[in-house]
Design a protein around this motif. Structure first.
Motif, mmCIF file in Angstrom:
data_model
loop_
_atom_site.group_PDB
_atom_site.id
_atom_site.type_symbol
_atom_site.label_atom_id
_atom_site.label_comp_id
_atom_site.label_asym_id
_atom_site.label_seq_id
_atom_site.Cartn_x
_atom_site.Cartn_y
_atom_site.Cartn_z
ATOM 1 N N GLU A 1 2.032 14.637 2.065
ATOM 2 C CA GLU A 1 2.711 14.434 1.164
ATOM 3 C C GLU A 1 1.787 14.682 -0.167
ATOM 4 O OE1 GLU A 1 5.334 10.830 0.348
ATOM 5 O OE2 GLU A 1 3.757 10.028 -0.300
ATOM 6 N N GLN A 2 2.339 15.628 -1.022
ATOM 7 C CA GLN A 2 1.613 16.026 -2.260
ATOM 8 C C GLN A 2 0.227 16.429 -1.491
ATOM 9 O OE1 GLN A 2 4.240 16.258 -3.375
ATOM 10 N NE2 GLN A 2 3.752 15.434 -5.669
ATOM 11 N N ASP A 3 -1.010 16.063 -1.928
ATOM 12 C CA ASP A 3 -2.120 16.855 -1.479
ATOM 13 C C ASP A 3 -2.833 15.938 -0.364
ATOM 14 O OD1 ASP A 3 -2.771 14.280 -3.137
ATOM 15 O OD2 ASP A 3 -4.225 15.502 -4.511
ATOM 16 N N ARG A 4 -2.299 15.265 0.318
ATOM 17 C CA ARG A 4 -2.850 14.052 1.222
ATOM 18 C C ARG A 4 -2.173 14.433 2.762
ATOM 19 N NH1 ARG A 4 -1.204 8.242 -0.776
ATOM 20 N NH2 ARG A 4 0.761 9.366 -0.956
ATOM 21 N N ILE A 5 -2.903 14.437 3.736
ATOM 22 C CA ILE A 5 -2.583 14.664 5.189
ATOM 23 C C ILE A 5 -3.024 13.371 5.794
ATOM 24 C CG2 ILE A 5 -3.052 15.780 7.321
ATOM 25 C CD1 ILE A 5 -3.720 18.107 5.466
ATOM 26 N N LEU A 6 -2.191 12.707 6.264
ATOM 27 C CA LEU A 6 -2.281 11.356 6.752
ATOM 28 C C LEU A 6 -1.414 11.318 8.170
ATOM 29 C CD1 LEU A 6 -0.666 9.599 3.639
ATOM 30 C CD2 LEU A 6 -3.015 9.761 4.206
ATOM 31 N N ASP A 7 -2.490 10.527 9.162
ATOM 32 C CA ASP A 7 -1.945 10.463 10.571
ATOM 33 C C ASP A 7 -1.196 9.157 10.662
ATOM 34 O OD1 ASP A 7 -3.759 8.388 10.585
ATOM 35 O OD2 ASP A 7 -5.056 9.154 12.059
ATOM 36 N N LYS A 8 -0.530 8.816 11.682
ATOM 37 C CA LYS A 8 0.352 7.632 11.957
ATOM 38 C C LYS A 8 -0.313 6.172 11.510
ATOM 39 C CE LYS A 8 3.272 5.410 15.490
ATOM 40 N NZ LYS A 8 3.652 5.400 16.688
ATOM 41 N N ALA A 9 -1.630 6.041 12.028
ATOM 42 C CA ALA A 9 -2.304 4.718 11.377
ATOM 43 C C ALA A 9 -2.494 4.614 10.004
ATOM 44 C CB ALA A 9 -3.641 4.737 11.990
ATOM 45 N N ALA A 10 -2.879 5.734 9.302
ATOM 46 C CA ALA A 10 -2.975 5.764 7.874
ATOM 47 C C ALA A 10 -1.698 5.704 7.244
ATOM 48 C CB ALA A 10 -3.569 7.201 7.503
ATOM 49 N N VAL A 11 -0.730 6.169 7.446
ATOM 50 C CA VAL A 11 0.787 6.311 6.796
ATOM 51 C C VAL A 11 1.227 4.717 7.270
ATOM 52 C CG1 VAL A 11 3.248 6.731 7.176
ATOM 53 C CG2 VAL A 11 1.525 8.611 7.089
ATOM 54 N N LEU A 12 0.947 4.074 8.315
ATOM 55 C CA LEU A 12 1.639 2.606 8.362
ATOM 56 C C LEU A 12 0.608 1.770 7.492
ATOM 57 C CD1 LEU A 12 2.214 2.707 12.215
ATOM 58 C CD2 LEU A 12 3.922 2.688 10.310
ATOM 59 N N ALA A 13 -0.698 1.988 7.398
ATOM 60 C CA ALA A 13 -1.642 1.082 6.656
ATOM 61 C C ALA A 13 -1.103 1.303 4.940
ATOM 62 C CB ALA A 13 -3.006 1.788 6.748
ATOM 63 N N LEU A 14 -0.813 2.517 4.734
ATOM 64 C CA LEU A 14 -0.380 2.847 3.282
ATOM 65 C C LEU A 14 0.806 2.080 2.915
ATOM 66 C CD1 LEU A 14 -0.681 4.269 0.607
ATOM 67 C CD2 LEU A 14 0.631 5.983 1.571
ATOM 68 N N LEU A 15 1.843 2.247 3.921
ATOM 69 C CA LEU A 15 3.156 1.439 3.554
ATOM 70 C C LEU A 15 3.322 -0.081 3.667
ATOM 71 C CD1 LEU A 15 5.390 3.946 6.045
ATOM 72 C CD2 LEU A 15 4.859 4.064 3.795
ATOM 73 N N THR A 16 2.482 -0.455 4.719
ATOM 74 C CA THR A 16 2.410 -2.026 4.649
ATOM 75 C C THR A 16 1.467 -2.467 3.741
ATOM 76 O OG1 THR A 16 0.499 -1.875 6.239
ATOM 77 C CG2 THR A 16 2.701 -2.019 7.081
ATOM 78 N N GLY A 17 0.610 -1.914 3.246
ATOM 79 C CA GLY A 17 -0.280 -2.058 2.205
ATOM 80 C C GLY A 17 0.416 -2.323 0.754
ATOM 81 N N SER A 18 1.377 -1.347 0.552
ATOM 82 C CA SER A 18 2.315 -1.187 -0.654
ATOM 83 C C SER A 18 3.473 -1.995 -0.628
ATOM 84 C CB SER A 18 2.319 0.250 -0.906
ATOM 85 O OG SER A 18 3.477 0.736 -0.003
ATOM 86 N N ALA A 19 3.755 -2.784 0.327
ATOM 87 C CA ALA A 19 5.014 -3.475 0.568
ATOM 88 C C ALA A 19 5.205 -4.640 -0.204
ATOM 89 C CB ALA A 19 5.117 -4.109 1.847
ATOM 90 N N ALA A 20 4.232 -5.421 -0.887
ATOM 91 C CA ALA A 20 4.219 -6.337 -1.772
ATOM 92 C C ALA A 20 4.550 -5.796 -3.114
ATOM 93 C CB ALA A 20 2.926 -7.199 -1.875
#
Length: 129
Positions: A42-61
């Motif tokens: 996404e844009q300039d980032r490469i994220l694996d499954k764990a990193a995507v899940l951490a990003l998504l759950t971290g931004s949920a609030a």
């Protein structure tokens, strides 16, 4: 496995269902919709499954994203499908403020145990014009 006429629609539905789970913050369904080897660009980032899940759950609030996928261009060969679509998304902040934005997205899905799961995902945010 031989591809059938319904396979493109099933792959597209799996991608749409994944976005719906994301909007609903259904983290079990979000994780289940991804292969173990999942990678997102996404844009300039490469994220694996764990990193995507951490990003998504971290931004949920902060809020949630509502996706509106359309204009699919999907191909299937055996147990692999790839599709490109437009996502006219809306970010809905926790305070109710809504911000529309768009993405061009490409996903590669792999059929595992009869279900389509996202293996590769690339999203490019469109500039607001």
């Amino acid at each position: 496995m031989q591809a059938t006429e319904s396979d493109p629609l099933a792959a597209e539905a799996a991608l749409s269902d994944w976005h719906r789970a994301l909007e609903q913050h259904d983290w079990a369904a979000v994780g289940a919709g991804l292969t173990a080897e999942f990678v997102m660009i996404e844009q300039d980032r490469i994220l694996d499954k764990a990193a995507v899940l951490a990003l998504l759950t971290g931004s949920a609030a902060l809020g949630r994203q509502r996706a509106s996928l359309h204009g699919f261009r999907t191909r299937v060969q055996g147990d692999v499908a790839w599709t490109t679509a437009r996502n006219d998304a809306v970010w809905i902040a926790s305070d109710g403020a809504q911000t529309p934005y768009g993405f061009l997205e490409t996903a590669v899905l792999r059929r595992e145990g009869g279900a389509w799961r996202i293996d590769r995902y690339h999203a490019t945010r469109l500039s607001s014009a």
